[in-house]
Write a protein that holds these residues in place. Structure first.
Motif, PDB file in Angstrom:
ATOM      1  N   MET A 116       0.861  -1.175   0.000  1.00 22.41           N
ATOM      2  CA  MET A 116       0.000   0.000   0.000  1.00 22.41           C
ATOM      3  C   MET A 116       0.908   1.239   0.000  1.00 22.41           C
ATOM      4  N   ASP A 117       0.741   2.079  -1.016  1.00 24.23           N
ATOM      5  CA  ASP A 117       1.592   3.259  -1.112  1.00 24.23           C
ATOM      6  C   ASP A 117       0.957   4.464  -0.410  1.00 24.23           C
ATOM      7  N   ASN A 127      -0.440   7.236  -1.594  1.00 25.54           N
ATOM      8  CA  ASN A 127      -1.745   7.683  -2.100  1.00 25.54           C
ATOM      9  C   ASN A 127      -2.889   6.831  -1.564  1.00 25.54           C
ATOM     10  N   ASP A 128      -2.641   5.522  -1.483  1.00 26.89           N
ATOM     11  CA  ASP A 128      -3.684   4.635  -0.958  1.00 26.89           C
ATOM     12  C   ASP A 128      -3.962   4.928   0.515  1.00 26.89           C
ATOM     13  N   MET A 129      -2.906   5.178   1.278  1.00 27.35           N
ATOM     14  CA  MET A 129      -3.090   5.498   2.701  1.00 27.35           C
ATOM     15  C   MET A 129      -3.845   6.825   2.876  1.00 27.35           C
ATOM     16  N   SER A 133      -5.848   8.204   0.693  1.00 29.07           N
ATOM     17  CA  SER A 133      -7.221   7.972   0.230  1.00 29.07           C
ATOM     18  C   SER A 133      -8.048   7.271   1.307  1.00 29.07           C
ATOM     19  N   LEU A 134      -7.444   6.317   1.987  1.00 22.70           N
ATOM     20  CA  LEU A 134      -8.128   5.624   3.077  1.00 22.70           C
ATOM     21  C   LEU A 134      -8.442   6.580   4.218  1.00 22.70           C
ATOM     22  N   GLU A 180     -11.318   8.739   3.199  1.00 24.22           N
ATOM     23  CA  GLU A 180     -12.586   8.005   3.230  1.00 24.22           C
ATOM     24  C   GLU A 180     -13.083   7.836   4.666  1.00 24.22           C
ATOM     25  N   GLN A 205     -10.833  12.997  -1.898  1.00 20.66           N
ATOM     26  CA  GLN A 205     -10.533  11.596  -2.172  1.00 20.66           C
ATOM     27  C   GLN A 205     -10.616  11.306  -3.671  1.00 20.66           C
ATOM     28  N   VAL A 257      -7.376  12.456  -5.181  1.00 14.34           N
ATOM     29  CA  VAL A 257      -6.235  11.603  -4.809  1.00 14.34           C
ATOM     30  C   VAL A 257      -6.284  10.305  -5.596  1.00 14.34           C
ATOM     31  N   MET A 258      -7.482   9.779  -5.844  1.00 14.17           N
ATOM     32  CA  MET A 258      -7.625   8.503  -6.556  1.00 14.17           C
ATOM     33  C   MET A 258      -7.482   8.666  -8.070  1.00 14.17           C
TER      34      MET A 258
END
Length: 130
Positions: free
Chosen positions: A1-2, A4-6, A8-9, A12, A124, A127-128
């Motif tokens: 998990m990079d 951006n994913d963190m 984005s989480l 959310e 979000q 970011v996604m």
């Protein structure tokens, strides 16, 4: 998990928290508003001795009366007439300030949480985006 994913989480989770808290605060605001009753504005006249206040409602057909506490007399500071808010169906119940100001604060809090949730959701999406 990079990264951006963190991020984005985290956005959310923030949006879900904000939307959920918005609903809770809005429900509390409705409950407080309904349970506080109907309050109307009128002019109150302080008796000559300063120990009580009287007001007239329905075009002078009915009147209300309440004894003043020491704090209320101090707040009046010698005034003989002041705007008051009385409660329908409860003789002798009045306030100097608008009784629904706390409900207004709850609505503003709910609105702020809604804006926060929308902002987190929109952020979000950015970011996604690839």
């Amino acid at each position: 998990m990079d990264g951006n994913d963190m991020f984005s989480l985290a956005l959310e989770l923030a949006s879900w928290f904000a939307f959920g808290a918005c609903v809770v605060v809005a429900v509390i605001a409705v409950i407080v508003h309904v349970t506080s009753g109907t309050w109307r504005s009128t002019n109150g006249v302080v008796d000559d001795d300063g120990a009580a206040i009287r007001w007239f409602i329905d075009g002078g057909e009915h009147s209300g009366h309440a004894e003043l506490s020491r704090e209320q007399r101090d707040w009046l500071n010698g005034r003989t007439e002041v705007e008051i808010f009385y409660r329908d169906g409860r003789p002798g119940t009045f306030r100097f300030e608008h009784p629904h100001s706390h409900v207004r604060a709850l609505w503003y809090t709910a609105l702020g949480l809604l804006v926060l949730g929308v902002a987190a959701s929109v952020a979000q999406l950015f970011v996604m985006a690839p």
